[in-house]
Enzyme design. Structure first.
Site, mmCIF file in Angstrom:
data_model
loop_
_atom_site.group_PDB
_atom_site.id
_atom_site.type_symbol
_atom_site.label_atom_id
_atom_site.label_comp_id
_atom_site.label_asym_id
_atom_site.label_seq_id
_atom_site.Cartn_x
_atom_site.Cartn_y
_atom_site.Cartn_z
ATOM 1 N N LYS A 73 6.762 -16.804 -67.563
ATOM 2 C CA LYS A 73 5.492 -16.582 -68.260
ATOM 3 C C LYS A 73 4.817 -15.305 -67.741
ATOM 4 C CE LYS A 73 5.900 -20.959 -69.687
ATOM 5 N NZ LYS A 73 6.269 -21.365 -71.046
ATOM 6 N N TRP B 251 2.696 -30.543 -71.448
ATOM 7 C CA TRP B 251 3.480 -30.404 -70.219
ATOM 8 C C TRP B 251 3.188 -31.506 -69.225
ATOM 9 C CZ3 TRP B 251 7.873 -28.271 -69.516
ATOM 10 C CH2 TRP B 251 8.282 -27.251 -70.395
ATOM 11 N N ASP C 160 1.187 -27.857 -61.456
ATOM 12 C CA ASP C 160 2.081 -27.037 -62.267
ATOM 13 C C ASP C 160 1.258 -25.870 -62.789
ATOM 14 O OD1 ASP C 160 3.640 -25.839 -64.208
ATOM 15 O OD2 ASP C 160 4.068 -27.678 -65.312
#
Length: 363
Positions: free
Chosen positions: A201, A106, A177
Site C-alpha cells: 500500500k 479486513w 493491522d
C-alpha cells in the site's frame, strides 16, 4: 509517456524517484555487478541493504529499542493467522480468548481466521450500521485477561480510520493491522504490542510484510505455530530464517530513504491531511457523490464514494481513464468508487481527480 495518476488500493503507486533509482540500479547495484534480485540474502551487499532499511524504518516510526522489526512474507492476511499462533500462548486458559473491534472488511477477515485457533470475542462492531464509524471505546465489551486486542486501524475497503490509539486494562497487548496507512501519520508505537502491515500500500511491492513486535511478546507462540513463522525464531535470525523477499526489502528501503528526504512521517501527515481535505470537500460539495463514513472516522488513505445515479458508473470510469485517472473502481464487495491517495500520490493527482469530479457532475 502520458501522465497518469494511479489510485489503486494495492499494489499501489510508488514514488517516481524510487522507481527511477531502482531502474538505474537494476543491472548493477553500486558497482557490485549484480542486480539486487541476484544477490545472496546472506551476502554483504544485501545485508547492507537490509540493515539500512531496518534502521531507516526504525527512525521514521521512532520504534523503541525494545521492539523487533521483522521482514516477513504472507501479507496482512497471513498475519491474521500468525498473530494468534504467536500470541495465544500467553493466555493462562486455553483455548485463549481474543478481543476484536470489527470496523470493516479486513477486521472481519481477521475475526474469521482467528476463530481457527482461539475463542473470539467481538468486543464492538459497526457492521449493523454498514461499517461507517469506529464504535466508541467506552462501549467496547473487553475480556479481562484476553490474550490480546486486535484492531484494524485503517479499513482499506470501507474507508474507516481510527483517530485514536486504543487503550486496555492490565497487560493485554493491542495488535494493530496498519497495512493501508502505516507511515502516513504519526503513531506512538509504544501504545501497541504488535503492529503489522503488508507493504503493497504505502511502502513497496507485494510480497513483503512488516511486523513490529515488543520483545516480551516473542515467547507466547502456540506449539502448532510453524517454525518458519515463529516471531522469536525470525527475530533471532534477523529476518533471514529463510530467504526473505529481497527485492521487496530493497524497494522498501528506497522508499524509507525517500520519506526521510521529504521530512519524515510528520511531513507526510501534513500533506495527507491536505489531500484528504481537498477530495472530501469535492465529494461533499453537493449530493451527486456520496461518502457514507462518519466525517470524524474518514480515512485519509482510502476514500470510497458512490454516484447518486449508479447507472452512470461505467461512464464515470471510462471518462476517468481517458483523463489518466486509473483504478477508481470500488472493491467488488461494496461497489461504487474508491480513490486510494497514499503517500506516493502527489497532490497534483488529487487536484486532477477533483477537477474531473466537478466536471462530470456538471455534465
Amino acid at each position: 509517456m502520458t501522465q497518469v495518476f494511479n489510485f489503486s488500493a494495492g499494489p499501489a503507486v510508488l514514488p517516481k524517484e524510487v522507481l527511477q533509482q531502482a531502474a538505474a540500479e537494476m543491472l548493477d547495484w553500486h558497482g557490485s555487478g549484480m542486480s539486487v534480485m541476484e544477490m545472496s540474502h546472506r551476502g554483504p551487499e544485501f545485508i547492507s541493504i537490509y540493515e539500512q532499511a531496518e534502521a531507516d524504518l526504525r527512525e521514521l516510526l521512532n520504534v523503541p529499542a525494545n521492539y523487533k522489526i521483522l521482514f516477513m512474507q504472507g501479507g496482512g492476511l497471513g498475519q491474521n493467522s500468525l498473530v494468534p499462533l504467536n500470541l495465544a500462548g500467553r493466555a493462562a486458559q486455553q483455548p485463549a480468548v481474543v478481543d476484536f473491534v470489527q470496523t470493516g472488511s479486513w477486521s472481519t477477515k481477521s475475526i474469521k481466521e482467528a476463530r481457527r485457533y482461539v475463542n473470539v470475542n467481538v468486543a464492538a462492531s459497526s457492521e449493523a450500521n454498514g461499517f461507517t464509524f469506529v464504535p466508541p471505546q467506552d462501549e467496547w465489551k473487553l475480556t479481562p485477561g484476553a490474550a490480546y486486542l486486535h484492531v484494524c486501524t485503517n479499513e482499506t475497503i470501507d474507508g474507516v480510520e481510527f483517530n485514536f490509539a486504543p487503550t486496555v486494562q492490565g497487560d493485554v497487548p493491542v495488535v494493530a493491522d496498519m497495512s493501508s496507512h502505516i507511515l502516513s501519520r504519526q503513531v506512538d508505537v509504544s501504545k501497541y504490542g504488535v503492529i503489522f502491515a503488508g507493504a503493497q500500500k504505502n511502502i513497496g511491492p507485494a510480497g513483503l510484510t512488516l511486523v513490529l513486535v515488543r520483545d516480551d511478546l516473542l515467547d507466547a507462540a502456540l506449539p502448532i505455530c510453524p517454525g518458519v513463522f515463529n516471531w522469536r525464531a525470525v527475530a533471532e535470525a534477523d529476518s533471514m530464517l529463510n530467504t526473505p523477499p529481497t527485492y521487496a526489502i530493497y524497494i522498501a528501503g528506497l522508499v524509507f530513504a525517500h520519506l526521510k528526504k521529504l521530512g519524515g512521517v510528520a511531513a507526510m501527515e501534513r500533506i495527507n491531511i491536505e489531500k484528504a481535505r481537498l477530495l472530501y470537500a469535492a465529494l461533499d460539495a453537493d449530493d451527486f457523490y456520496q461518502n457514507r463514513v462518519a466525517p470524524e472516522y474518514r480515512s485519509r488513505m482510502n476514500v470510497p464514494f458512490y454516484l447518486r445515479d449508479e447507472s452512470l458508473n461505467d461512464k464515470f470510469l471510462a471518462g476517468a481513464k481517458a483523463r489518466g485517472l486509473l483504478q477508481l473502481k470500488g472493491h467488488k464487495s461494496v461497489g461504487g468508487m474508491r480513490a486510494s491517495i497514499y503517500n506516493a500520490m502527489p497532490i497534483e493527482g488529487v487536484h486532477a481527480l477533483v477537477d474531473y469530479l466537478n466536471e462530470f457532475a456538471d455534465r
